[in-house]
Design an enzyme around this catalytic site. Structure first.
Site, mmCIF file in Angstrom:
data_model
loop_
_atom_site.group_PDB
_atom_site.id
_atom_site.type_symbol
_atom_site.label_atom_id
_atom_site.label_comp_id
_atom_site.label_asym_id
_atom_site.label_seq_id
_atom_site.Cartn_x
_atom_site.Cartn_y
_atom_site.Cartn_z
ATOM 1 N N ARG A 1 -9.878 15.738 132.592
ATOM 2 C CA ARG A 1 -10.970 16.672 132.306
ATOM 3 C C ARG A 1 -11.132 17.674 133.437
ATOM 4 N NH1 ARG A 1 -15.877 15.701 134.047
ATOM 5 N NH2 ARG A 1 -15.713 13.449 133.838
ATOM 6 N N TYR B 1 -20.325 39.319 116.723
ATOM 7 C CA TYR B 1 -19.830 38.213 115.902
ATOM 8 C C TYR B 1 -20.976 37.262 115.555
ATOM 9 C CZ TYR B 1 -17.384 33.858 114.815
ATOM 10 O OH TYR B 1 -16.962 32.693 114.214
ATOM 11 N N ASP C 1 -16.277 40.347 125.705
ATOM 12 C CA ASP C 1 -15.472 39.568 124.772
ATOM 13 C C ASP C 1 -14.354 40.487 124.293
ATOM 14 O OD1 ASP C 1 -14.350 38.372 122.487
ATOM 15 O OD2 ASP C 1 -16.223 37.348 121.979
ATOM 16 N N LYS D 1 -7.341 33.392 117.856
ATOM 17 C CA LYS D 1 -6.936 34.544 117.050
ATOM 18 C C LYS D 1 -5.579 35.085 117.517
ATOM 19 C CE LYS D 1 -11.119 34.131 115.277
ATOM 20 N NZ LYS D 1 -11.823 33.292 116.252
#
Length: 280
Positions: A47, A99, A171, A196
């Site tokens: 982690r 978004y 973004d 994406k």
């Protein structure tokens, strides 16, 4: 100095000295053996650090010209990680075209944690200036907005905030660093839903956050480790695989979109074509 597309194609290559593997391997181990007491290899628990994830993060930070990168389990996890930098009553100025998932997350944080979000027209730079208060801690925009495809002037906003103690967060999912590098235009943090264009094969849910400043990156890294929303090793491998072909894929997509826009503009049944041709 390599061309940018070379950095993409060589990401992770020839970085495994023990075997000489050209493609970086997937390290699935969750824990790591120490040679002796207090003699860590640099990896203790996956982690916190994982060799495959570290290779992805270091390579992508170099592509973005940033100080460091955090690979997250999704694009929304990337945005949530950035929100960890703020406290109750902090204010953020945000693009009004946004978004839907980001808007829902911001609304949730506003209701539960008393962060304040003020929405302005992303094409009106003066609106950002007029909205800044002494509580404004950040400006958040999408370089090309989702869903209306408005192109924000990232450089103008970067210049506006140059002398202000306000984080500029971009973004850049739609453009990717192949078409636009916000950190070189004045942004402090760049975010991607890597699911994406970056991964590119519809098989890897992932996000990336890159900070320009070492201190900001250190704070993000601490929160990333504490919250545990890290990207799994195999997904890191898939994302590196996708990044290698990003320039080729985007070049073809840009050319296809241009030809399609030209065809539609000449079609008698089409009244309006929304097509973004210029990238700053």
């Amino acid at each position: 100095m390599y061309q940018l597309d070379t950095y993409f194609s060589q990401l992770g290559n020839k970085q495994e000295p023990s075997t000489g593997a050209v493609t970086y391997p997937v390290h699935l181990s969750t824990a790591y053996r120490h040679n002796d007491l207090h003699e860590s290899t640099g990896f203790d628990y996956t982690r916190t650090n994982n060799p495959t994830r570290d290779t992805l993060e270091q390579g992508f930070a170099a592509i973005e010209s940033g100080a460091g990168c955090c690979a997250t389990s999704s694009g929304m996890a990337a945005i949530q990680l950035v929100l960890s930098l703020f406290q109750s009553n902090d204010e953020m100025i945000v693009s009004s075209d946004l978004y839907g998932g980001t808007y829902r997350l911001f609304s949730d944080y506003e209701a539960r944690f008393q962060l304040k979000f003020t929405y302005v027209d992303p094409l009106n730079i003066q609106a950002f200036t007029d909205t800044i208060t002494d509580k404004t801690k950040a400006i958040f925009v999408e370089s090309v907005t989702n869903p209306l495809l408005k192109q924000v002037d990232v450089k103008a906003l970067g210049d506006l905030l140059k002398e202000r103690d306000i984080l500029f967060i971009v973004d850049n999912t739609f453009l990717t660093p192949y078409l636009l590098k916000p950190l070189t235009l004045g942004a402090d943090i760049v975010i991607h839903s890597a699911t994406k264009y970056l991964a590119g094969h519809n098989d890897c849910l992932s996000g990336l956050v890159v900070a320009k400043d070492e201190k900001v990156y250190a704070s993000l890294f601490q929160s990333h480790n504490a919250s545990g929303g890290t990207l799994a090793p195999f997904d890191c491998y898939l994302l590196m695989r996708g990044l290698k072909t990003l320039p080729l894929r985007l070049d073809r997509q840009v050319e296809t979109a241009k030809r399609l826009a030209q065809y539609l503009r000449a079609h008698p049944s089409i009244k309006q074509v929304y097509y973004l041709e210029r990238v700053q």
